[in-house]
Design a protein around this motif. Structure first.
Motif, short mmCIF file in Angstrom:
data_model
loop_
_atom_site.label_atom_id
_atom_site.label_comp_id
_atom_site.label_asym_id
_atom_site.label_seq_id
_atom_site.Cartn_x
_atom_site.Cartn_y
_atom_site.Cartn_z
N GLU A 116 -5.69 2.99 4.51
CA GLU A 116 -5.66 1.65 4.35
C GLU A 116 -5.49 0.48 5.58
O GLU A 116 -5.62 0.91 6.56
N ARG B 111 -4.66 0.52 -7.41
CA ARG B 111 -6.02 0.39 -6.76
C ARG B 111 -6.75 -0.64 -6.96
O ARG B 111 -7.61 -0.82 -6.20
N SER C 130 -6.02 2.41 -1.63
CA SER C 130 -7.17 3.05 -1.74
C SER C 130 -7.12 4.53 -2.15
O SER C 130 -8.35 5.21 -2.29
N LYS D 98 -7.22 7.92 -4.08
CA LYS D 98 -7.85 8.55 -5.02
C LYS D 98 -7.13 8.60 -6.51
O LYS D 98 -7.56 8.57 -7.58
N LYS E 231 -4.96 1.76 -11.31
CA LYS E 231 -5.53 0.51 -10.99
C LYS E 231 -4.16 -0.42 -10.91
O LYS E 231 -4.02 -1.26 -10.00
#
Length: 317
Positions: A167, A249, A258, A260, A264
């Motif tokens: 990050e 995200r 970020s 995985k 969102k």
């Protein structure tokens, strides 16, 4: 500790993969239910049966892995408790040696030798604590919930090893919330005062960040932050300011992550009357506080907040 050297993480890693697939299927079943009546019943039943069959198969596969991980989790929690007690005893030993030196019992040479021994023990203890916390976080993520009685408490006062997916520090931009203004206007028309800590209260007050706000007493808001560690070892800090801070995200979030497995729109931190509360926004991987999956949680200083594969620590200023 020797117990940590025997820990096998393969079951936890396998369970994590299966759990992620299960979460995807559950989300698809939920979305499918919303389509019922908009497609032919035959097609609906066919897709539903397919998803449900795959879900049942994954659950059967996950069951023995879950039992194995629960057992390992219990062993890690026991090791953590022993290591935390050892850390406490080492701190007491250091305090005692200081006292004996001050009382004239120990020579400078004896004091230096004893403190060197204690420092070595403390360093080794901290290494073992870091490893135990890494295992704890891995198992907690795979389990997605508080373990059953006897498997160890997930509410640990210790902070887990911070892990962040590369990050970078970003600010918390000011984002308008028109629905909050509408809520405030509605409350004003009705002769009501919006509840403290809501978006409506912020829209009505529009006060600077560090100014007192109205209530039963004058209170100065101390804005907290979320602290993490990037892959390069650097520390990153995310400010939490305003009545609502979103995390996820999507770069439109106040705090963009970020990871995985971060959704969102993953979670939000809301200013409430007596502090700050984190609320999960129906994320896929869920939101965990101190290893326990939550839908909402009143945050305290030092709480570990896990969103997918990103772990942060809530720090009050």
């Amino acid at each position: 500790m020797e117990e940590l050297g025997t820990i096998d993480t393969s079951a936890a890693e396998a369970l994590e993969g299966i759990t992620s697939e299960l979460e995807t299927l559950v989300e698809r079943l939920r979305r499918l239910e919303g389509r019922r009546g908009k497609v032919s019943e035959e097609v609906y039943e066919r897709v539903h049966a397919d998803y449900q069959s795959r879900k049942d198969s994954l659950e059967a596969e996950a069951s023995p892995l879950r039992e194995q991980v629960l057992g390992q989790y219990a062993a890690v929690r026991e090791a953590l408790e022993s290591l935390e007690e050892a850390a406490r005893q080492l701190a007491l030993q250091k305090e005692e040696v200081d006292l004996r030196r001050d009382l004239g019992e120990l020579t400078d040479e004896a004091y230096a030798q004893r403190m060197q021994e204690i420092a070595g023990d403390i360093e080794e203890n901290e290494k073992q604590l870091t490893e135990a916390r890494r295992f704890r976080d891995l198992f907690a993520l795979a389990l997605r919930e508080e373990p059953e009685a006897g498997a160890g408490s997930a509410n640990s006062s210790t902070q887990p090893l911070l892990q962040l997916d590369g990050e970078s520090t970003t600010g918390a931009p000011d984002i308008p919330f028109p629905e909050a203004a509408d809520e405030a206007a509605t409350a004003e028309d009705a002769g009501e005062t919006p509840a403290a800590g809501t978006e409506a209260a912020e829209a009505a007050a529009e006060e600077p960040a560090d100014e007192p706000y109205a209530g039963d007493a004058t209170v100065f808001i101390q804005w907290p932050k979320l602290v993490g560690q990037a892959e390069d070892g650097s520390t990153v800090e995310y400010p939490v300011a305003g009545s609502r801070t979103t995390l996820g995200r999507d770069p439109e979030n106040d705090i963009a992550l970020s990871g995985k497995k971060v959704s969102k729109m993953h979670a939000e931190i809301v200013l409430v009357e007596d502090g700050f509360e984190i609320r999960d926004l129906e994320s896929t991987a869920g939101t965990l506080v101190n290893g326990v999956q939550v839908t909402s949680w009143k945050l305290s200083n030092g709480d570990s907040v896990q969103l997918g594969d990103v772990v942060l620590v809530f720090m009050e200023s």
